[in-house]
Design a protein around this motif. Structure first.
Motif, PDB file in Angstrom:
ATOM      1  N   HIS A  53       1.074  15.505 -12.187  1.00 48.99           N
ATOM      2  CA  HIS A  53       0.328  15.741 -13.425  1.00 48.99           C
ATOM      3  C   HIS A  53      -1.124  16.137 -13.164  1.00 48.99           C
ATOM      4  CE1 HIS A  53       3.581  14.160 -15.936  1.00 48.99           C
ATOM      5  NE2 HIS A  53       3.718  13.198 -15.038  1.00 48.99           N
ATOM      6  N   LEU A  54      -1.566  15.951 -11.927  1.00 44.84           N
ATOM      7  CA  LEU A  54      -2.959  16.235 -11.598  1.00 44.84           C
ATOM      8  C   LEU A  54      -3.126  17.428 -10.668  1.00 44.84           C
ATOM      9  CD1 LEU A  54      -4.232  12.576 -10.994  1.00 44.84           C
ATOM     10  CD2 LEU A  54      -4.370  13.920 -13.103  1.00 44.84           C
ATOM     11  N   PHE A  65       4.134   5.800  -5.297  1.00 47.04           N
ATOM     12  CA  PHE A  65       4.138   5.913  -6.757  1.00 47.04           C
ATOM     13  C   PHE A  65       3.144   6.973  -7.223  1.00 47.04           C
ATOM     14  CE2 PHE A  65       1.892   4.620 -10.640  1.00 47.04           C
ATOM     15  CZ  PHE A  65       2.919   4.751 -11.568  1.00 47.04           C
ATOM     16  N   LEU A  66       1.953   6.961  -6.631  1.00 42.50           N
ATOM     17  CA  LEU A  66       0.953   7.963  -7.004  1.00 42.50           C
ATOM     18  C   LEU A  66       1.445   9.366  -6.675  1.00 42.50           C
ATOM     19  CD1 LEU A  66      -2.384   6.277  -5.849  1.00 42.50           C
ATOM     20  CD2 LEU A  66      -1.459   6.419  -8.165  1.00 42.50           C
ATOM     21  N   PHE A  67       2.088   9.517  -5.513  1.00 41.79           N
ATOM     22  CA  PHE A  67       2.542  10.837  -5.083  1.00 41.79           C
ATOM     23  C   PHE A  67       3.653  11.366  -5.985  1.00 41.79           C
ATOM     24  CE2 PHE A  67       5.580  13.325  -2.509  1.00 41.79           C
ATOM     25  CZ  PHE A  67       4.770  14.405  -2.203  1.00 41.79           C
ATOM     26  N   PHE A 101       2.496   1.765  -3.399  1.00 43.49           N
ATOM     27  CA  PHE A 101       1.546   2.272  -4.396  1.00 43.49           C
ATOM     28  C   PHE A 101       1.236   3.744  -4.146  1.00 43.49           C
ATOM     29  CE2 PHE A 101      -2.902   2.799  -5.907  1.00 43.49           C
ATOM     30  CZ  PHE A 101      -2.660   2.597  -7.261  1.00 43.49           C
ATOM     31  N   ALA A 102       1.063   4.107  -2.860  1.00 48.50           N
ATOM     32  CA  ALA A 102       0.794   5.510  -2.536  1.00 48.50           C
ATOM     33  C   ALA A 102       1.984   6.392  -2.911  1.00 48.50           C
ATOM     34  CB  ALA A 102       0.477   5.647  -1.050  1.00 48.50           C
ATOM     35  N   THR A 150       0.826  -1.208   0.000  1.00 52.84           N
ATOM     36  CA  THR A 150       0.000   0.000   0.000  1.00 52.84           C
ATOM     37  C   THR A 150       0.857   1.254   0.000  1.00 52.84           C
ATOM     38  OG1 THR A 150      -1.750  -1.178   1.195  1.00 52.84           O
ATOM     39  CG2 THR A 150      -1.830   1.225   1.220  1.00 52.84           C
ATOM     40  N   ALA A 163       4.758  10.087  -9.129  1.00 54.12           N
ATOM     41  CA  ALA A 163       4.632   9.983 -10.587  1.00 54.12           C
ATOM     42  C   ALA A 163       3.318  10.519 -11.122  1.00 54.12           C
ATOM     43  CB  ALA A 163       4.805   8.514 -11.014  1.00 54.12           C
ATOM     44  N   VAL A 164       2.240  10.344 -10.389  1.00 52.17           N
ATOM     45  CA  VAL A 164       0.925  10.728 -10.915  1.00 52.17           C
ATOM     46  C   VAL A 164       0.483  12.102 -10.408  1.00 52.17           C
ATOM     47  CG1 VAL A 164      -1.503  10.045 -11.082  1.00 52.17           C
ATOM     48  CG2 VAL A 164       0.293   8.289 -11.087  1.00 52.17           C
ATOM     49  N   GLY A 165       0.701  12.344  -9.121  1.00 52.30           N
ATOM     50  CA  GLY A 165       0.238  13.588  -8.511  1.00 52.30           C
ATOM     51  C   GLY A 165       0.684  14.862  -9.205  1.00 52.30           C
TER      52      GLY A 165
END
Length: 251
Positions: free
Chosen positions: A89-90, A81-83, A78-79, A75, A85-87
């Motif tokens: 961009h959003l 990675f979101l923070f 994954f969190a 968990t 790599a993804v965050g």
């Protein structure tokens, strides 16, 4: 339950219907028992018990700890990675992993700086900004502002310095309006993996090792042989075949 059939008087051996009562035929007693009416040899049936299912093993305390620890690590990964790599961009922030010790001890190698976008006119001495240096390879650095100088054309020139460096940076950065990235938060150590992958040679190895690892994990799952169907007879089928009620049984 007894099944009673009727027959002509001549078919009743050694007796007539007046000699045998219906209750005697049903219960198999009296004259009915003497002449063999209402009784039958009970078929011999061997009951095979259903195979018991093996109860699942109770998890030991260590197994439970490892299970929950694995879930926690997955968990968190994954969190993260979101923070990272993804965050960006959003949401209006960006992250930068510190690869050198130029800002130690404020930002150590492996720490991740979280930047937010601010107006260049809000920059003040003491702020740490992330920007492309205007010389050499235009690499990105995060250094502290030493001075801010407004220019006649409306742009802003800043002089920066790394906290661990003995002197100011040998360049000045000019921002012609717009915005700049200012460091708001530093998260320690979570960028160590990125820093490791940036080392010479490691990135090249990882480029080939990652696909190979993915193939090694995926292929066994694709080519896993199907489980063979059990050839052992069902105990209930054996019981049925051995019973006198099975089709073709001579018992």
């Amino acid at each position: 339950m007894a099944v009673v059939t009727t027959a002509p008087n001549g078919d009743l051996p050694c007796a007539t219907p007046q000699d045998v009562t219906f209750d005697e035929i049903v219960s198999g007693t009296g004259r009915a028992a003497e002449i063999g009416l209402g009784t039958a040899v009970a078929p011999s049936i061997t009951l095979v018990p259903r195979r018991k299912l093996t109860a699942p093993r109770e998890r030991t305390l260590i197994a439970q700890i490892l299970y929950h620890l694995g879930n926690l690590v997955s968990t968190l990964a994954f969190a993260l990675f979101l923070f990272l790599a993804v965050g960006p961009h959003l949401f209006p922030y960006q992250t930068m992993t510190m690869l050198t010790g130029s800002m130690a001890p404020t930002i150590e190698p492996g720490d991740v700086a979280v930047d937010s976008r601010v107006s260049v006119y809000d920059l003040r001495p003491g702020d740490i900004i992330t920007y492309h240096i205007p010389v050499e390879d235009n690499r990105i650095v995060s250094h502290r502002i030493v001075s801010v100088t407004p220019e006649p054309d409306g742009s802003v020139t800043v002089q920066t310095k790394g906290d661990a460096n003995p002197g100011n940076d040998p360049w000045v950065a000019n921002f012609a309006g717009g915005t700049a990235w200012r460091v708001d938060t530093v998260i320690p150590k979570i960028g160590q993996g990125i820093r490791f992958l940036r080392q010479p040679g490691v990135a090249e190895v990882a480029r080939f090792a990652a696909p190979a690892l993915l193939v090694a994990i995926t292929l066994p799952a694709i080519w896993r042989p199907t489980r063979r169907r059990r050839t052992d007879p069902d105990p209930h089928d054996v019981q049925y075949r051995n019973s006198p009620f099975a089709p073709g049984s001579r018992k």
